[in-house]
Design an enzyme around this catalytic site. Structure first.
Site, PDB file in Angstrom:
ATOM      1  N   TYR A 109       0.955  -1.085   0.022  1.00 57.65           N
ATOM      2  CA  TYR A 109      -0.073  -0.029  -0.190  1.00 57.65           C
ATOM      3  C   TYR A 109       0.856   1.190  -0.194  1.00 57.65           C
ATOM      4  CZ  TYR A 109      -3.287   3.815   1.744  1.00 57.65           C
ATOM      5  OH  TYR A 109      -3.796   5.008   1.798  1.00 57.65           O
ATOM      6  N   GLU A 198      -3.641   7.645  -3.726  1.00 59.90           N
ATOM      7  CA  GLU A 198      -3.621   6.277  -3.078  1.00 59.90           C
ATOM      8  C   GLU A 198      -3.496   5.209  -3.924  1.00 59.90           C
ATOM      9  OE1 GLU A 198      -7.056   4.666  -1.269  1.00 59.90           O
ATOM     10  OE2 GLU A 198      -5.990   4.583   0.474  1.00 59.90           O
TER      11      GLU A 198
END
Ligand code: GDP
Ligand code: MN
Length: 390
Positions: A109, A198
């Site tokens: 991530y 993101e």
């Protein structure tokens, strides 16, 4: 303002941030053609909507043949995708992204967000890629690393090393690749006045390269004037129709799920009004700031937009007349009752410039179901009572 994944990836590519090759399409034949062009042998068919969680919702699927690309495109294009980031009504899928399937060795991530406490952008990363990052933060917060980057200094080698070590990346080539990836990503974050980027998952391939498999980007609306190329990426069909309509009239409107419609001037007073309604035992149905240049027409429009929400049981108008004089608001209210059928009680509290004149205007108009509030507390209490049918 948010953009689609395929658009974020176009920006990534411009800055040399590696992403799989892909083509955005709006029809099934175009999807198959795109897949042929990409070559395969594995493709990913991805719904393009402004919301995450598409994978779990059935909006991201792997295809192993052109036939499968066709079947999956037929299935996903035109579907209404409900994910944990959409509302219950979901989002209609009008665009697909056909992408090269990646060779995934590991998932991470990676995001860049503004850390308000530190007053600087921060790179947030985790080895727990591909999962809901909110769950990781909740259950295993130690698995999330944060690398704040002072914009005055910019992204430096030590930021990159902190990131690589934090993710347990020890191989020299992989370290070099992740540092270069993050450095480019940070540059594009700054140069485009992004609010957040993101990437979940960021993947490591068999050759030790890092690829952005997903890409979400949001921008600071106030900075869009500097970025016409990004403003042109706006997709109005992804935004709340009432909010878009309100913006056309210079109104800031945000729909909420309560039952008291609010019409207020100034964001601060709007927040205070919503808090007061809550304090008095009611719930606001919206945030609406009519701003400093409101006239009868925009105020009437505000009523129209508020009344589109069937949950609204009463409307509380709370205006402090300064730039917007109270008599103009009063005329707006009268005008609105002529244009729109205002079928709920309207509680009006006007104070400041020309408040006495406004009060005269409203009284003369003699509109039934119009209630005057003496001050903020009194107005809010009357609105709550009216919404409850008292
Ligand atoms: P999101 O669910 O909206 O965040 O959409 P993503 O772009 O993250 O896609 C959902 C999931 O699909 C990812 O977490 C991956 O596991 C998977 N996925 C996406 N692209 C590929 C790919 O190229 N190959 C494989 N095998 N899986 C992929
Ligand atoms: Mn994702």
């Amino acid at each position: 303002m948010n953009i689609h994944e395929y658009q974020a990836k176009q920006i990534f590519a411009k800055y040399g941030v590696p992403t799989p090759k892909g083509i955005m399409v709006e029809s099934v034949p175009a999807a198959v053609k795109a897949a042929e062009e990409l070559g395969g042998p594995v493709w990913v068919v991805k719904a393009q909507i402004h919301a995450g969680g598409r994978g779990l919702g059935g909006g991201v699927k792997l295809a192993k043949s052109l036939e499968e690309v066709k079947e999956l495109s037929e299935e996903i294009l035109g579907m209404t995708l409900v994910t944990h980031q959409t509302d219950a009504a979901g989002k209609l899928v009008q665009k697909l992204y056909i992408e090269d399937g990646a060779d995934i060795q590991a998932e991470y991530y990676l995001s860049v967000v503004l850390d308000r406490k530190l007053e600087m952008p921060s790179i947030v990363a985790s080895t727990e890629g591909g999962m809901n990052i909110e769950d990781v933060a909740e259950n295993t917060p130690e698995k999330i690393i944060k690398v704040p980057v002072d914009p005055a200094v910019g992204f430096q080698g030590f930021h990159g090393r902190e990131l690589a070590f934090g993710l347990g990346i020890t191989d020299k080539t992989e370290q070099k690749n992740i540092i270069s990836f993050a450095s480019k990503l940070f540059k594009l974050y700054m140069e485009n006045d992004a609010e957040m980027i993101e990437i979940n998952p960021l993947v490591r391939t068999g050759s030790g390269e890092f690829l952005a498999l997903d890409g979400k980007m949001g921008f600071d609306n106030s900075a869009l004037g500097r970025h016409p190329d990004i403003e042109a990426m706006r997709d109005l069909s992804e935004e709340d129709a009432d909010e878009v309509e309100a913006a056309k009239y210079g109104l800031s409107y945000v729909a909420l799920d309560g039952e008291i419609g609010c019409m207020v001037n100034g964001a601060g007073l709007a927040m205070g009004t919503m808090d007061t309604i809550n304090h008095m035992g009611g719930t606001p149905a919206n945030f609406l700031d009519v701003g400093g240049s409101a006239n009868a027409e925009t105020v009437a429009k505000g009523f129209e937009i508020i009344l589109k929400n069937p949950n609204v049981k009463a409307i509380f108008v709370n205006i402090f007349g300064g730039i917007v004089r109270c008599d103009r608001i009063a005329n707006g209210i009268i005008e609105a009752t002529k244009i729109t059928d205002v079928n709920v009680p309207v509680i009006v509290r006007l104070d400041g410039t020309n408040a006495p004149e406004a009060s005269q205007i409203l009284k003369k108009a003699n509109i039934s179901n119009l209630i005057v509030g003496d001050d903020l507390a009194d107005g809010a209490a009357k609105a709550v009572a009216a919404a409850k049918g008292n």
